[in-house]
Write a protein that holds these residues in place. Structure first.
Motif, PDB file in Angstrom:
ATOM      1  N   ASN A 156       3.410   2.727   3.519  1.00  0.00           N
ATOM      2  CA  ASN A 156       4.312   3.833   3.822  1.00  0.00           C
ATOM      3  C   ASN A 156       3.557   5.135   4.013  1.00  0.00           C
ATOM      4  O   ASN A 156       2.389   5.264   3.656  1.00  0.00           O
ATOM      5  N   MET A 157       4.252   6.089   4.618  1.00  0.00           N
ATOM      6  CA  MET A 157       3.744   7.440   4.830  1.00  0.00           C
ATOM      7  C   MET A 157       4.782   8.421   4.300  1.00  0.00           C
ATOM      8  O   MET A 157       5.925   8.051   4.074  1.00  0.00           O
ATOM      9  N   PHE A 158       4.383   9.685   4.099  1.00  0.00           N
ATOM     10  CA  PHE A 158       5.325  10.610   3.479  1.00  0.00           C
ATOM     11  C   PHE A 158       5.116  12.056   3.897  1.00  0.00           C
ATOM     12  O   PHE A 158       5.810  12.951   3.427  1.00  0.00           O
ATOM     13  N   GLY A 159       4.153  12.324   4.781  1.00  0.00           N
ATOM     14  CA  GLY A 159       3.799  13.695   5.101  1.00  0.00           C
ATOM     15  C   GLY A 159       4.918  14.520   5.696  1.00  0.00           C
ATOM     16  O   GLY A 159       4.947  15.748   5.531  1.00  0.00           O
ATOM     17  N   ASP A 193      -1.098  10.800   5.008  1.00  0.00           N
ATOM     18  CA  ASP A 193      -0.569   9.678   5.777  1.00  0.00           C
ATOM     19  C   ASP A 193      -1.686   8.925   6.491  1.00  0.00           C
ATOM     20  O   ASP A 193      -1.725   7.694   6.486  1.00  0.00           O
ATOM     21  N   MET A 194      -2.578   9.667   7.113  1.00  0.00           N
ATOM     22  CA  MET A 194      -3.680   9.034   7.826  1.00  0.00           C
ATOM     23  C   MET A 194      -4.574   8.251   6.867  1.00  0.00           C
ATOM     24  O   MET A 194      -5.023   7.143   7.171  1.00  0.00           O
ATOM     25  N   ARG A 195      -4.811   8.832   5.697  1.00  0.00           N
ATOM     26  CA  ARG A 195      -5.663   8.150   4.725  1.00  0.00           C
ATOM     27  C   ARG A 195      -4.999   6.873   4.224  1.00  0.00           C
ATOM     28  O   ARG A 195      -5.664   5.848   4.044  1.00  0.00           O
ATOM     29  N   ASN A 196      -3.687   6.908   3.997  1.00  0.00           N
ATOM     30  CA  ASN A 196      -3.018   5.701   3.521  1.00  0.00           C
ATOM     31  C   ASN A 196      -3.055   4.596   4.569  1.00  0.00           C
ATOM     32  O   ASN A 196      -3.267   3.421   4.251  1.00  0.00           O
ATOM     33  N   ILE A 197      -2.876   4.973   5.843  1.00  0.00           N
ATOM     34  CA  ILE A 197      -2.985   3.988   6.918  1.00  0.00           C
ATOM     35  C   ILE A 197      -4.418   3.484   7.030  1.00  0.00           C
ATOM     36  O   ILE A 197      -4.661   2.282   7.241  1.00  0.00           O
ATOM     37  N   PHE A 198      -5.398   4.369   6.873  1.00  0.00           N
ATOM     38  CA  PHE A 198      -6.806   3.952   6.921  1.00  0.00           C
ATOM     39  C   PHE A 198      -7.084   2.872   5.883  1.00  0.00           C
ATOM     40  O   PHE A 198      -7.709   1.842   6.189  1.00  0.00           O
ATOM     41  N   TYR A 199      -6.617   3.074   4.658  1.00  0.00           N
ATOM     42  CA  TYR A 199      -6.880   2.081   3.618  1.00  0.00           C
ATOM     43  C   TYR A 199      -6.076   0.800   3.852  1.00  0.00           C
ATOM     44  O   TYR A 199      -6.550  -0.296   3.528  1.00  0.00           O
ATOM     45  N   ALA A 200      -4.896   0.926   4.423  1.00  0.00           N
ATOM     46  CA  ALA A 200      -4.150  -0.280   4.798  1.00  0.00           C
ATOM     47  C   ALA A 200      -4.945  -1.086   5.821  1.00  0.00           C
ATOM     48  O   ALA A 200      -4.972  -2.329   5.770  1.00  0.00           O
ATOM     49  N   GLU A 201      -5.587  -0.390   6.740  1.00  0.00           N
ATOM     50  CA  GLU A 201      -6.433  -1.080   7.715  1.00  0.00           C
ATOM     51  C   GLU A 201      -7.598  -1.794   7.043  1.00  0.00           C
ATOM     52  O   GLU A 201      -7.993  -2.898   7.466  1.00  0.00           O
ATOM     53  N   VAL A 228       0.869  -1.175   0.000  1.00  0.00           N
ATOM     54  CA  VAL A 228       0.000   0.000   0.000  1.00  0.00           C
ATOM     55  C   VAL A 228       0.905   1.223   0.000  1.00  0.00           C
ATOM     56  O   VAL A 228       1.434   1.632   1.033  1.00  0.00           O
ATOM     57  N   SER A 229       1.105   1.814  -1.185  1.00  0.00           N
ATOM     58  CA  SER A 229       2.054   2.923  -1.328  1.00  0.00           C
ATOM     59  C   SER A 229       1.331   4.265  -1.346  1.00  0.00           C
ATOM     60  O   SER A 229       0.188   4.356  -1.776  1.00  0.00           O
ATOM     61  N   HIS A 230       2.026   5.295  -0.894  1.00  0.00           N
ATOM     62  CA  HIS A 230       1.385   6.603  -0.757  1.00  0.00           C
ATOM     63  C   HIS A 230       1.098   7.244  -2.107  1.00  0.00           C
ATOM     64  O   HIS A 230       0.186   8.052  -2.231  1.00  0.00           O
ATOM     65  N   THR A 231       1.903   6.927  -3.146  1.00  0.00           N
ATOM     66  CA  THR A 231       1.637   7.430  -4.494  1.00  0.00           C
ATOM     67  C   THR A 231       2.006   6.350  -5.497  1.00  0.00           C
ATOM     68  O   THR A 231       2.639   5.344  -5.166  1.00  0.00           O
ATOM     69  N   ASN A 232       1.656   6.603  -6.757  1.00  0.00           N
ATOM     70  CA  ASN A 232       2.052   5.724  -7.844  1.00  0.00           C
ATOM     71  C   ASN A 232       3.386   6.117  -8.460  1.00  0.00           C
ATOM     72  O   ASN A 232       3.901   5.414  -9.318  1.00  0.00           O
ATOM     73  N   ASN A 233       3.944   7.246  -8.075  1.00  0.00           N
ATOM     74  CA  ASN A 233       5.223   7.675  -8.632  1.00  0.00           C
ATOM     75  C   ASN A 233       6.357   6.846  -8.058  1.00  0.00           C
ATOM     76  O   ASN A 233       6.642   6.905  -6.864  1.00  0.00           O
ATOM     77  N   LEU A 234       7.004   6.065  -8.865  1.00  0.00           N
ATOM     78  CA  LEU A 234       8.146   5.226  -8.532  1.00  0.00           C
ATOM     79  C   LEU A 234       7.806   4.041  -7.642  1.00  0.00           C
ATOM     80  O   LEU A 234       8.229   2.916  -7.923  1.00  0.00           O
ATOM     81  N   TYR A 235       7.078   4.248  -6.571  1.00  0.00           N
ATOM     82  CA  TYR A 235       7.000   3.244  -5.512  1.00  0.00           C
ATOM     83  C   TYR A 235       6.344   1.924  -5.920  1.00  0.00           C
ATOM     84  O   TYR A 235       6.723   0.867  -5.380  1.00  0.00           O
ATOM     85  N   PRO A 252      -3.976   4.099  -2.606  1.00  0.00           N
ATOM     86  CA  PRO A 252      -5.352   4.540  -2.364  1.00  0.00           C
ATOM     87  C   PRO A 252      -5.547   6.040  -2.354  1.00  0.00           C
ATOM     88  O   PRO A 252      -6.630   6.519  -2.677  1.00  0.00           O
ATOM     89  N   ASN A 253      -4.514   6.822  -1.986  1.00  0.00           N
ATOM     90  CA  ASN A 253      -4.688   8.270  -1.993  1.00  0.00           C
ATOM     91  C   ASN A 253      -4.972   8.796  -3.390  1.00  0.00           C
ATOM     92  O   ASN A 253      -5.595   9.850  -3.551  1.00  0.00           O
ATOM     93  N   GLN A 254      -4.513   8.086  -4.405  1.00  0.00           N
ATOM     94  CA  GLN A 254      -4.834   8.438  -5.783  1.00  0.00           C
ATOM     95  C   GLN A 254      -6.041   7.654  -6.284  1.00  0.00           C
ATOM     96  O   GLN A 254      -6.921   8.195  -6.941  1.00  0.00           O
ATOM     97  N   LEU A 255      -6.067   6.381  -5.958  1.00  0.00           N
ATOM     98  CA  LEU A 255      -7.122   5.508  -6.456  1.00  0.00           C
ATOM     99  C   LEU A 255      -8.502   5.954  -6.004  1.00  0.00           C
ATOM    100  O   LEU A 255      -9.459   5.959  -6.780  1.00  0.00           O
ATOM    101  N   PHE A 256      -8.627   6.359  -4.733  1.00  0.00           N
ATOM    102  CA  PHE A 256      -9.935   6.715  -4.178  1.00  0.00           C
ATOM    103  C   PHE A 256     -10.103   8.216  -3.979  1.00  0.00           C
ATOM    104  O   PHE A 256     -11.001   8.653  -3.259  1.00  0.00           O
ATOM    105  N   SER A 257      -9.234   9.016  -4.606  1.00  0.00           N
ATOM    106  CA  SER A 257      -9.416  10.469  -4.598  1.00  0.00           C
ATOM    107  C   SER A 257     -10.522  10.838  -5.571  1.00  0.00           C
ATOM    108  O   SER A 257     -10.975  10.012  -6.374  1.00  0.00           O
TER     109      SER A 257
END
Length: 433
Positions: A298-301, A276-284, A161-168, A190-195
């Motif tokens: 991961n998180m990146f904020g 960061d919180m949203r990425n952890i939420f979707y990981a949950e 579950v990556s914070h963005t689609n860029n590189l990761y 998910p931050n991009q997928l469900f935005s």
């Protein structure tokens, strides 16, 4: 459902998910010990570059009260700029529930975010020749787990579950000749997928860095192909219909809930949820639905430190709260509770000396460069079931490196490397009973 309609109605046709579930062939370079410590591992890259001075050394007070013990007051100007947060999801700091390596190290290679992630996920040091358009040279933890832990298990047991689609997403699998995409994990951003933009463009590629668009497009075509290719024509691969159907239902539900506004602020954060919180939420959500044996998030904020020191501190505090919520979710999810090892570590640190950019409080910002020893200083926290992980244990001496995390995950899930050079690190035995 017809494949084309499935890809259109879910996000699997986009670069948001780059691997489909499949059954693996057998074959081992690793020896199964038959003695797992736990049945689930969650690795949280507390990423974006976290300097030990502001985290475990508490130079500005305890900015991470959910992870670290202590009531050190936060410096006044920083405290006055903090976003409001709910009370802790936990009854005690996480440090008291596991082992904290206060002086962990990213010991070799350029101190860039992608280098740090690559080292943490492959267990191999990187160098300046790291190709940002290609999969890493050495196998990832996902490939090692998929190939050597339980080759017959569904791919729904492994998630990135990556914070963005860029590189990761490139860290899903390697170019190593003994591994490759057939051993990758399911991957979502998910931050991009469900935005809002993602929901309006399901089935299409997102606007991404052109330097990696070609590679991501190749991965997307690989994903699509897996829905059509039969076992005999797919180099030993076969889709798991059960896993595919479960993913389809999960993505559909996430889309519907996101469109209905249920994901706007599900944690009821007074200041709102950051990325960061949203990425952890979707990981949950993934953990609760699939109960995977291996998940990396991961998180990146905190990377705002390049221009805003105060907001870096603020986001460090928000990331700390999110990790506490993650651990609380794990401990309250049947099938994961008391059977999960959580590893939390930054990918890199930040420089000792600031740059020239000042924030509203007059605080200078921080970069991260290879020639600065402080940018190699990180921490690592490991939590797990009592009787498995040492609780309340603090390792104060300089010991442990980011290349040790993958061997520790392999050990926890019951397979250890033979002498083949794939994992040069060691198992962090200090964390275990």
């Amino acid at each position: 459902m017809e494949r084309r309609n499935f890809l259109k109605k879910t996000a699997l046709g986009s670069v948001g998910m780059l691997a489909a579930p499949y059954i693996l062939p057998s074959g081992r370079l690793f020896a199964a010990t038959g003695a797992r410590k736990v049945n689930h591992v969650v690795f949280c890259l507390f990423a974006g570059g976290v300097r030990n001075w502001e985290s475990v050394q508490k130079a500005e007070g305890n900015l991470m009260p959910n992870i670290l013990s202590g009531n050190e007051a936060i410096t006044n100007d920083i405290a006055s700029s903090m976003s409001a947060l709910p009370s802790s999801p936990l009854s005690a700091p996480m440090q008291t529930m596991g082992t904290l390596f206060r002086e962990f190290r990213f010991s070799d290679g350029p101190t860039g975010h992608y280098n740090g992630h690559t080292t943490a996920i492959t267990g191999q040091h990187t160098n300046t020749a790291l190709n940002l358009r290609a999969a890493p040279e050495w196998p990832t933890v996902f490939e090692l787990y998929r190939k050597h832990s339980n080759p017959a298990a569904s791919a729904t047991n492994a998630w990135w579950v990556s914070h963005t689609n860029n590189l990761y997403p490139l860290l899903n699998y390697s170019s190593h000749p003994s591994y490759g995409p057939q051993y990758g994990a399911n991957q979502i951003s998910p931050n991009q997928l469900f935005s809002n933009s993602g929901l309006n463009a399901l089935g299409n590629s997102y606007a991404i860095d052109p330097d990696v668009a070609e590679e991501l497009d190749r991965l997307r075509h690989f994903t699509n192909a897996q829905f059509d290719v039969p076992f005999s024509a797919a180099a030993g691969l076969e889709n798991s219909k059960e896993g595919r159907d479960q993913i389809q239902a999960f993505i559909n539900r996430m889309v519907q809930e996101a469109q209905g506004g249920q994901h706007n602020n599900p944690w009821n954060i007074p200041s709102g949820m950051n990325g960061d919180m949203r990425n952890i939420f979707y990981a949950e959500q993934v953990l609760e639905e699939f109960k995977p044996e291996l998940l990396v998030v991961n998180m990146f904020g905190v990377d705002v430190a390049h221009t805003n020191f105060t907001e870096y501190c603020n986001n460090l505090r928000r990331a700390d709260w999110a990790v506490a919520h993650l651990w609380d979710t794990i401990q309250n999810t049947p099938g994961l509770a008391n059977d999960t090892l959580l590893i939390v570590a930054p990918e890199i640190g930040r420089n000792a000396n600031p740059n020239t950019i000042l924030d509203a409080n007059g605080r200078p910002a921080l970069d991260h460069t290879t020639d600065d020893a402080v940018s190699r200083e990180i921490f690592c926290l490991m939590l797990g079931p009592s009787g498995v992980v040492n609780t309340g244990n603090v390792v104060n001496q300089v010991t442990g490196q980011s290349i040790d995390i993958v061997p520790t995950i392999a050990d926890a899930l019951g397979f250890l490397p033979e002498t083949n050079g794939i994992l040069p690190g060691r198992v962090l035995q200090e964390a275990f009973v």
